[in-house]
Design an enzyme around this catalytic site. Structure first.
Site, PDB file in Angstrom:
ATOM      1  N   GLU A  73       0.837  -1.196   0.000  1.00  0.00           N
ATOM      2  CA  GLU A  73       0.000   0.000   0.000  1.00  0.00           C
ATOM      3  C   GLU A  73       0.880   1.258   0.000  1.00  0.00           C
ATOM      4  O   GLU A  73       1.859   1.353   0.748  1.00  0.00           O
ATOM      5  CB  GLU A  73      -0.858  -0.065   1.266  1.00  0.00           C
ATOM      6  CG  GLU A  73      -1.805   1.060   1.511  1.00  0.00           C
ATOM      7  CD  GLU A  73      -2.595   0.836   2.807  1.00  0.00           C
ATOM      8  OE1 GLU A  73      -3.629   1.496   2.973  1.00  0.00           O
ATOM      9  OE2 GLU A  73      -2.169  -0.004   3.633  1.00  0.00           O
TER      10      GLU A  73
ATOM     11  N   LYS B 244      -9.178   2.387  -1.756  1.00  0.00           N
ATOM     12  CA  LYS B 244      -9.413   1.740  -0.466  1.00  0.00           C
ATOM     13  C   LYS B 244     -10.752   2.190   0.094  1.00  0.00           C
ATOM     14  O   LYS B 244     -11.084   3.381   0.057  1.00  0.00           O
ATOM     15  CB  LYS B 244      -8.273   2.093   0.493  1.00  0.00           C
ATOM     16  CG  LYS B 244      -8.308   1.383   1.833  1.00  0.00           C
ATOM     17  CD  LYS B 244      -7.047   1.728   2.632  1.00  0.00           C
ATOM     18  CE  LYS B 244      -6.982   0.970   3.945  1.00  0.00           C
ATOM     19  NZ  LYS B 244      -5.712   1.253   4.661  1.00  0.00           N
TER      20      LYS B 244
ATOM     21  N   CYS C 178      -5.397  -3.331   2.624  1.00  0.00           N
ATOM     22  CA  CYS C 178      -5.124  -3.433   4.054  1.00  0.00           C
ATOM     23  C   CYS C 178      -6.369  -3.550   4.929  1.00  0.00           C
ATOM     24  O   CYS C 178      -6.941  -4.619   5.070  1.00  0.00           O
ATOM     25  CB  CYS C 178      -4.272  -2.248   4.502  1.00  0.00           C
ATOM     26  SG  CYS C 178      -3.455  -2.533   6.102  1.00  0.00           S
TER      27      CYS C 178
END
Length: 634
Positions: free
Chosen positions: A46, A115, A169
């Protein structure tokens, strides 16, 4: 990518915070090496172009511009490379900043995946800088080209049935991760670009998340996390990378390092699992499907295939699993006895592995019911092929366990039958052998009538797969306790019982049974020794169990089974030997289905079973041609 295997990589470069030029060079260097090693799906952490820990520097326009330039250089690095590469960077869109995964292929930007779930706890303050992503896919301009922007994107290579989706994540750590919807829309590989800090105990939870999510979604899962170079102002990042597949962790990197982690995912296996798992719901959803191409080539395999897939590994696991299996078998028999009101059971005891296991299960069931072991009638029926070794073991075992022993010598009865049907007893063909097997079954059934009991079958799953049973002979019983236990596992169950029974006399007998060659003992002994060894006639059971597992459990093709068998049994069997018995396996498996179509009831103990009532609904007259023709190509 032949046989469904594709090499993937999780890559953690050593970076410098906010130094996009340095980080881009590190990413490209790793990309080149991973490509040279055959990786076709490459996943970086990330925000790896800038570094995850830039904090308020994410608001600096200079950093954002350098990140875009870094992406352009990475795209140039992918030119000419048919590999799907995911890298993380900050992305400004319509005045908002997003934490995105950029999907790169052959010099092109295929999509940007933002995200969705932004942490805002402990030292993480992503909500301070970034905007949550949306499922809806819009477009974003990059170098004069419209690029899909949004969470609901699938990147697909149709010839292989490969479908890849991305999450980032924290997306994995929430109650309903985006990857769940991705998988239901068709994704069979999920990539996760992550920056997960390291604190005591967190690595185990992270591993369990990857494992469990890959199991629930029946997918491959590639998790690449930030490592060395991130700011240590408040946190340490360990570069803990993981590659999972359907609940198994195929590869895991050591923590507190940077580097590359490789594994081969089996996409065909994942697709086969989804086909057979009817509770795995799927639906198209509102997804953008972006196509890419890979070159067909044979992926060099480094992953291992257990040569004994039915047998638990490690003593602790073996003991737990063996106890569990014995209990399942005994509980099945206990229920049948309770339901029928039957308090006596009968078994033919030969001194071989299968009848030994059946007797041990019967003892356990009777103990559960609180019935005396004397209600177990173990019948030894010596005939032309019986050796003193097996006969003595059968008798001693029965007496040591406290069961009732009966001996019925069937030699004269079989000779009379030979005369009745006009068979020359010197012709030792299949009639000679099967007359004995059927006479034994008749004896057992009639003794069961005498004691108002039922006959317990002893045949195992490997014999059922090969049809290595006499129809209406040892093929028949009133309840078959070993019907889903393969031969390779039978040995371990008997060994476990010998190790844990606490009776030296019984253990000695069981160990000698284990040391006795597998044989139906239907032909006369030679110099007092067993003349008829089953594995000389039908092939090694460990090979047949291997073939059976991968054919039924995952639907592997004959060529794929041959390929992995060569790897698994390298140094044990020659390739030609494996191929010979693989051809035999397919021929016998198809030809003998009629025997399995009418087998007695019996308990299922594992994920592979042959019961026609639920596990294997196969026509008895199915043709083996297309399977044999594939093997004939070799």
């Amino acid at each position: 990518m032949k046989d469904g295997f594709i090499k993937v990589a999780a890559l953690t470069p050593k970076i410098k915070v906010a130094d996009c030029i340095y980080n881009t060079e590190a990413i490209c260097s790793m990309l080149e090496e991973a490509w040279s090693r055959g990786a076709k799906i490459l996943v970086f952490p990330e925000l790896c172009i800038t570094g995850y820990t830039c904090q308020d520097l994410f608001w600096q326009e200079q950093l954002l511009e350098e990140a875009r330039k870094g992406l352009e250089k990475i795209l140039a690095c992918t030119a000419g490379k048919k590999a799907l590469v995911f890298v993380g960077l900050p992305w400004e869109k319509e005045g908002k900043l997003y934490n995105v995964a950029a999907a790169c292929w052959n010099g092109k930007l295929l999509g940007l995946v933002p995200k969705r779930y932004l942490p805002n706890y402990n030292e993480f303050y992503e909500e301070r800088h970034f905007t949550p992503g949306s499922e809806s896919v819009l477009t974003e301009e990059f170098n004069g080209r419209a690029v899909p922007f949004g969470m609901n994107q699938l990147f697909e290579w149709q010839p292989m049935g490969l479908s890849v989706a991305a999450e980032l994540c924290e997306d994995l750590w929430v109650p309903n991760p985006p990857s769940t919807a991705h998988a239901m829309a068709g994704a069979n590989v999920i990539v996760n670009l992550s920056a997960s800090d390291e604190v005591t105990g967190k690595s185990g939870y992270r591993r369990s998340l990857v494992s469990s999510q890959s199991a629930r979604l029946l997918c491959g899962y590639i998790y690449a996390s930030a490592g060395e170079g991130e700011s240590s102002q408040d946190l340490v990042f360990s570069g803990h990378n993981l590659i999972g597949e359907n609940g198994s962790i195929l590869a895991e990197s050591p923590r507190f390092t940077s580097g590359m982690l490789f594994a081969e995912l089996d996409v065909r296996r994942l697709r086969a699992e989804r086909r057979r798992m009817t509770t795995f719901e799927s639906g198209p959803g509102a997804y953008i499907h972006t196509r890419f191409e890979l070159d067909w080539e044979e992926t060099e395999l480094t992953r291992k295939f257990d040569p004994r897939p039915f047998v638990p590994s490690g003593k602790e696991d073996r003991d737990r699993r063996c106890q569990e299996i014995l209990t399942i078998q005994a509980m099945g028999l206990k229920k049948r006895l309770e339901h029928t009101g039957c308090s006596h059971i009968v078994v033919g005891i030969s001194g071989g592995l299968d009848s030994t296991l059946a007797l041990l299960v019967m003892v356990k069931a009777m103990d559960m019911l609180g019935l005396p072991r004397e209600h177990i009638t173990a019948v030894t029926m010596p005939c032309f092929g019986t050796t003193s070794r097996t006969y003595n073991n059968a008798c001693q075992m029965t007496r040591t366990l406290g069961c009732t022993l009966r001996e019925v010598n069937i030699r004269e009865a079989v000779n009379i039958h030979f005369r009745d049907i006009g068979h020359d007893e010197q012709v030792r063909d299949v009639t000679y052998e099967n007359c004995q097997a059927r006479e034994r079954t008749q004896v057992l059934m009639d003794i069961a009538n005498q004691v108002n009991g039922m006959v317990i079958g002893t045949g195992d799953m490997s014999e059922l797969a090969l049809g290595w049973a006499t129809y209406n002979g040892d093929h028949m019983s009133m309840y078959a306790v070993n019907c889903s236990v393969p031969k390779t596992l039978v040995r371990h169950l008997v060994r476990y019982y010998a190790d844990t029974c606490g009776d030296e006399r019984l253990a000695a007998v069981l160990l000698d049974v284990l040391d006795t060659p597998v044989s139906p003992e239907l032909l006369p002994p030679k110099d007092g020794e067993i003349a008829q060894k089953t594995e000389d006639l039908v092939g090694p059971y460990e090979l047949h169990d291997f073939f059976l597992y991968y054919m039924l459990r995952f639907g592997f093709s004959p060529l794929k089974i041959y390929r992995i068998a060569r790897l698994s049994f390298a140094g044990v069997y020659e390739d030609g030997f494996i191929l010979k018995w693989l051809k035999t396996f397919y021929w016998r498996f198809f030809a003998q289905q009629f025997k399995r179509s009418c087998i007695p009831d019996g308990p299922k103990v594992g994920s592979v079973a042959l019961s026609p009532r639920g596990d294997l609904r196969m026509p008895s007259d199915a043709c083996v041609r297309i399977w044999r023709e594939e093997l004939d190509q070799l």
